[in-house]
Motif scaffolding. Sequence first.
Motif, short mmCIF file in Angstrom:
data_model
loop_
_atom_site.label_atom_id
_atom_site.label_comp_id
_atom_site.label_asym_id
_atom_site.label_seq_id
_atom_site.Cartn_x
_atom_site.Cartn_y
_atom_site.Cartn_z
N TRP A 1 0.67 -1.01 0.03
CA TRP A 1 0.15 -0.12 0.28
C TRP A 1 0.59 1.66 -0.39
O TRP A 1 0.34 2.12 -0.40
N CYS B 1 -8.44 2.86 4.24
CA CYS B 1 -8.87 1.14 4.36
C CYS B 1 -10.66 0.44 4.19
O CYS B 1 -10.46 1.28 4.97
N THR B 2 -10.62 -0.69 3.92
CA THR B 2 -11.87 -1.05 4.48
C THR B 2 -11.91 -2.06 5.43
O THR B 2 -11.06 -3.02 4.73
N ALA B 3 -11.84 -1.96 6.55
CA ALA B 3 -11.59 -3.08 7.30
C ALA B 3 -13.33 -4.40 8.24
O ALA B 3 -13.91 -2.95 8.60
N THR B 4 -12.84 -4.95 8.09
CA THR B 4 -13.75 -5.98 8.93
C THR B 4 -13.37 -7.04 9.90
O THR B 4 -12.03 -7.71 9.48
N TYR B 5 -14.46 -6.44 11.28
CA TYR B 5 -13.04 -7.17 12.86
C TYR B 5 -14.22 -8.02 12.92
O TYR B 5 -13.50 -8.76 13.63
N GLY C 1 -19.71 -8.34 12.17
CA GLY C 1 -19.68 -7.34 11.83
C GLY C 1 -19.33 -6.85 10.32
O GLY C 1 -19.11 -7.59 9.52
N VAL D 1 -11.13 2.43 7.81
CA VAL D 1 -10.52 2.36 8.64
C VAL D 1 -8.48 3.18 7.93
O VAL D 1 -8.81 3.06 7.55
N CYS E 1 -5.09 2.82 6.98
CA CYS E 1 -4.55 0.95 6.66
C CYS E 1 -3.87 1.09 7.41
O CYS E 1 -3.42 -0.11 8.31
N LEU F 1 -3.12 1.53 11.15
CA LEU F 1 -3.38 1.51 12.15
C LEU F 1 -4.64 0.82 12.74
O LEU F 1 -4.97 0.71 13.83
N ALA F 2 -4.87 0.18 12.14
CA ALA F 2 -6.35 -0.52 12.05
C ALA F 2 -5.46 -2.32 13.12
O ALA F 2 -6.88 -2.17 13.42
N ALA F 3 -5.11 -2.44 13.01
CA ALA F 3 -4.87 -3.48 14.28
C ALA F 3 -3.96 -2.43 15.96
O ALA F 3 -3.25 -3.89 16.70
#
Lengths: 193, 318
Positions: A69, A143-147, A151, A156, A158, A160-162
């Motif tokens: 990315w 980004c697009t995140a699914t947790y 859900g 989000v 990218c 800092l998503a985790a």
Amino acid sequence: MKFLILLLAGMCVSSLSAGSAIGGPVTDVLEATYLVGIKEGSSLSDIAYEASTRTYELRDGTVLDLEKWYGRKTVDMRFDFMTQTSERTGILWGFSTGERGKKYKIEPALRIGLIGLLQPMPASTLSFSITTTFAGRLRERSCTATYFDDGEAEPVNCRLAATVIEPAETLRYLWNVRPPDHTRLGFRYLLQF
Amino acid sequence: MIVSTRTVLFASVLTVAAFGSGLSGALAGEVAPAIGPLGAGPAFSTSAVQPWMSPEIGDAWRQGYKGSGVTITVIDDFKSGNFYYGNLGAGTQARRHGEWTTLEASMIAPSATMRTQDFSSGQTVRLNRGMNVLNLSYGMYAAAGYSANQIGWSAQESSIISYAKNGQAVIAKAAGNDRVAVGAANAAGQVDYLNAALIGAPTAIFVGALDRNGTPEQKAALAYYSNFAGDNVAVQNKFLTVGVRGDVTGLYGTSFAAPVIAGYAAVLGSKFTKATPTQITNQLLTSARTDTIQGYSASIHGRGEASISRALAPKVIQ
């Protein structure tokens, strides 16, 4: 690879000093224009590069390499010129090409400014310059995140998503950074002995 | 017929033996005499990663989110005269069982709101606003042969079981120290019916103890005293393990495994402020890792070793 052909201020002083060869009003802009610097990369480019070296694990342990990315597709190139307007004054101008990765871009930038030269004593010179930069911001896409299994996908940051930051909160930390040298004031005193 | 139970704490007797008291027995009520004023030990920062913690928790703290907005209620022994020696980082102290488990959970989630309730109160456990996590480092024992709904639960346990079944709070339940499968009878023919009542509840997590915080290079094994998941898939799916470094803290037992999960749930709750207790529970379970466990088996280790780093991470991102 980074390289710097000439230091801007130093070269401008030299160019203006050489102005005696021109003399009089500037009639040919091309003849009075000097390339004073070329540089590959920038401090903003470095920020993106640093992000590209990071990794983190997804929920199932898959390693996510941020290089995909934040790796560069193009590299920010900076060109600086000086157009001499008199024996002791000149216009500084230049541009940057910008840079782009999948999740960020550094906008192309335009720089303009002035440079002047004084000779307080026969063996010394004092140069001063001011430049300002238009555009050139570092911007980042989300980004697009699914947790959760049940859900919904959500936007989000990218990078800092985790982390423990709330997903929506991470969007506050998306890059939107002006070039650090967007306004630059310089003085240089040279004494020869 | 209504069956009554007796309450048993899940701290191992090694807690005492390690400090030379020479006492034996499985109940907290049989151990060390009270000594000194509580909390008289040196103050210490609850934000420091201690040797007994998984290093992952330090990564989770870096952004400053440590369980804020989440309430952890510890139901435990806060009134008895039974004290344990231990050291969670501030030097050896003597505390009641519940004081240790509360301290431990608060050290994992320093910003969480901590509440306590003595397990002999028999009172309904009240939930706070926002995400709630309950820590249960005890069991309710009676002779084998009954079903959980034959037990004469107090309002306290009835409320806990209700919260677990209705998904109202994350329940971190110590698996027990009998070296048997969750829900099975121990060597004395006794069953932890609180475990039995929580099997299949959406937000109940049974927490077993590993002998260390495992890594792929240095894998952990189930602690010799810990109960395990067993063959019941419903238990396996809700069984997690964490390292319990009794060799460092002097505190052994699954009593000290459950507060780690309670703390992790609080940290997750501070990130996912809109998530339900069921989602938080499932996130902890589905993100558990098996590559850090020696001879991983679902019938022993359930879902594996809890990983707060992975639980914080997305399932999918693009």
